[in-house]
Enzyme design. Sequence first.
Site, short mmCIF file in Angstrom:
data_model
loop_
_atom_site.label_atom_id
_atom_site.label_comp_id
_atom_site.label_asym_id
_atom_site.label_seq_id
_atom_site.Cartn_x
_atom_site.Cartn_y
_atom_site.Cartn_z
N GLU A 1 50.26 31.79 -13.22
CA GLU A 1 50.17 30.60 -14.09
C GLU A 1 48.84 30.57 -14.85
O GLU A 1 47.78 30.61 -14.21
CB GLU A 1 50.32 29.33 -13.23
CG GLU A 1 50.33 28.06 -14.06
CD GLU A 1 50.59 26.80 -13.22
OE1 GLU A 1 51.21 26.90 -12.16
OE2 GLU A 1 50.12 25.73 -13.65
N LYS B 1 50.74 19.90 -5.49
CA LYS B 1 51.00 21.18 -6.15
C LYS B 1 49.71 21.68 -6.81
O LYS B 1 49.40 22.87 -6.77
CB LYS B 1 52.13 21.02 -7.17
CG LYS B 1 52.71 22.33 -7.67
CD LYS B 1 51.99 22.90 -8.87
CE LYS B 1 52.69 24.14 -9.43
NZ LYS B 1 51.98 24.72 -10.57
N HIS C 1 46.59 23.84 -21.87
CA HIS C 1 47.74 24.73 -21.78
C HIS C 1 48.06 25.36 -23.14
O HIS C 1 48.41 26.51 -23.22
CB HIS C 1 48.96 23.97 -21.26
CG HIS C 1 49.07 24.05 -19.78
ND1 HIS C 1 49.68 25.09 -19.14
CD2 HIS C 1 48.62 23.24 -18.81
CE1 HIS C 1 49.61 24.92 -17.84
NE2 HIS C 1 48.96 23.79 -17.60
N ASP D 1 50.97 34.51 4.59
CA ASP D 1 52.34 34.02 4.49
C ASP D 1 52.28 32.68 3.73
O ASP D 1 52.18 31.61 4.34
CB ASP D 1 52.92 33.85 5.89
CG ASP D 1 54.34 33.30 5.85
OD1 ASP D 1 54.84 32.94 4.76
OD2 ASP D 1 54.94 33.21 6.94
C1 MEV Z 1 50.01 22.32 -12.78
O1 MEV Z 1 50.19 23.60 -12.22
C2 MEV Z 1 49.34 21.42 -11.76
C3 MEV Z 1 49.19 19.96 -12.17
O2 MEV Z 1 50.46 19.40 -12.51
C4 MEV Z 1 48.59 19.24 -10.99
C5 MEV Z 1 48.48 17.74 -11.17
O3 MEV Z 1 49.28 17.15 -11.89
O4 MEV Z 1 47.59 17.18 -10.50
C6 MEV Z 1 48.32 19.84 -13.40
#
Ligand code: MEV
Length: 402
Positions: free
Chosen positions: A88, A265, A378, A281
């Site tokens: 990513e 995430k 991005h 893992d």
């Molecule tokens: C993208 O990989 C991760 C985010 O969505 C985390 C977040 O929203 O805190 C930018």
Amino acid sequence: MKQAVRRVRSRASGFSRLSRGERLRKLRELVPLGPASVAFLTGDGGLSFDEAERMSENVVSTFGLPLGLGLNFVVNDREYIVPMAVEEPSVVAAACNAARMVRACGGFRAEADPSVMTAQVQLDAVPDPDGARARLEARRAELLEACDRAVPRLVARGFGARDLEVRVLDREEGVVVCDLFVDVGDAMGANLVDTVAEAVAPLVGEILGGEVGLRILSNLPMRRRVRVTCEVDDEVLGGADVARAIARASRFAELDPSRAVTHNKGLLNGVDAAAIATGQDFRGIEAGAHAFAAHGGVYRPLSTFSRTARGLLGRAELPLAVGTVGGSTSAHRGVRAAFEILQVESARELAGVLAAVGLASNLAALRALATEGIQKGHMRLHHKKGAAPGTRLALPALGGEP
Ligand code: MEV
């Protein structure tokens, strides 16, 4: 992964603007690397077919990922260059960027529990399930000795069985689980605790009665947690408004599970990238992290950021089963190179560094979201994706120079 003398510097201003050859030269200035690691890093990152064939089944080819360096990390006053394998855009740049801010304010503080894994033995149709605990407790020493006999080499290194617990899962049907807690030292420990569970299950069955079911580790190692904190001053973050906005973003995640999962995430972006590079893992890490996040009955953020008098305090806690020996830590040349770059001496130290990378990724994401928004960074990296191979852009995503 014992290192006699540890010589690592992790600050490398302008690294992203160097050519590949210059980056590798710089890396070798920052951390001493042996010929095998240099050969791996100067190659195409490949795993030979024979190596791949020994790791998995029905292998027809191998599958590459970019390997980047998480720079600027200071954890418990030690410098770390963190290898990160991730597809990513912006994850590595973001982690470097946040690590630079945290470093300016004293670095991360991390503390990992001893490497105590949980093995489970399931029993069904146990007579008098409410008396199961007392029956096992009466034979506790014998059971722990039986666990240790299954892993003599681990015990010889000073680790081994530490505790056991019994829980009744269904009184009517007599479903009972015996959780066995084993300190696996510097291993991730899945094979060790599976061995223990299989070895001791007949004795557990003999003591409790009923029918033995599964004998397997739990990927929620509640006694193998890591905690990490960082404090960042307002001016380093870009002002009190930015710090306040990050704290508000954290509060959103505390109040809403739908936001908490995305917040987590963002933290796992960093943990996973470093975990993949070091051969861990990562499916187990993800499973454990999300189960821990939901452990109180509501899905919660694994980290929070709150205002302090000077800025922002970030904290994270999660279960983390990672190892520096066993598994693919010796089978994969890239993983061996990653450990040579990282220079950690124990699984607990590795857990602390991975958690710090997670908190850095999380902080960088919240800072971008709470200020310019995520899309601006991005979009810059989408341009990079479209650019000719080898093109170097001066603008990493999620805020500035890594
Ligand atoms: C993208 O990989 C991760 C985010 O969505 C985390 C977040 O929203 O805190 C930018």
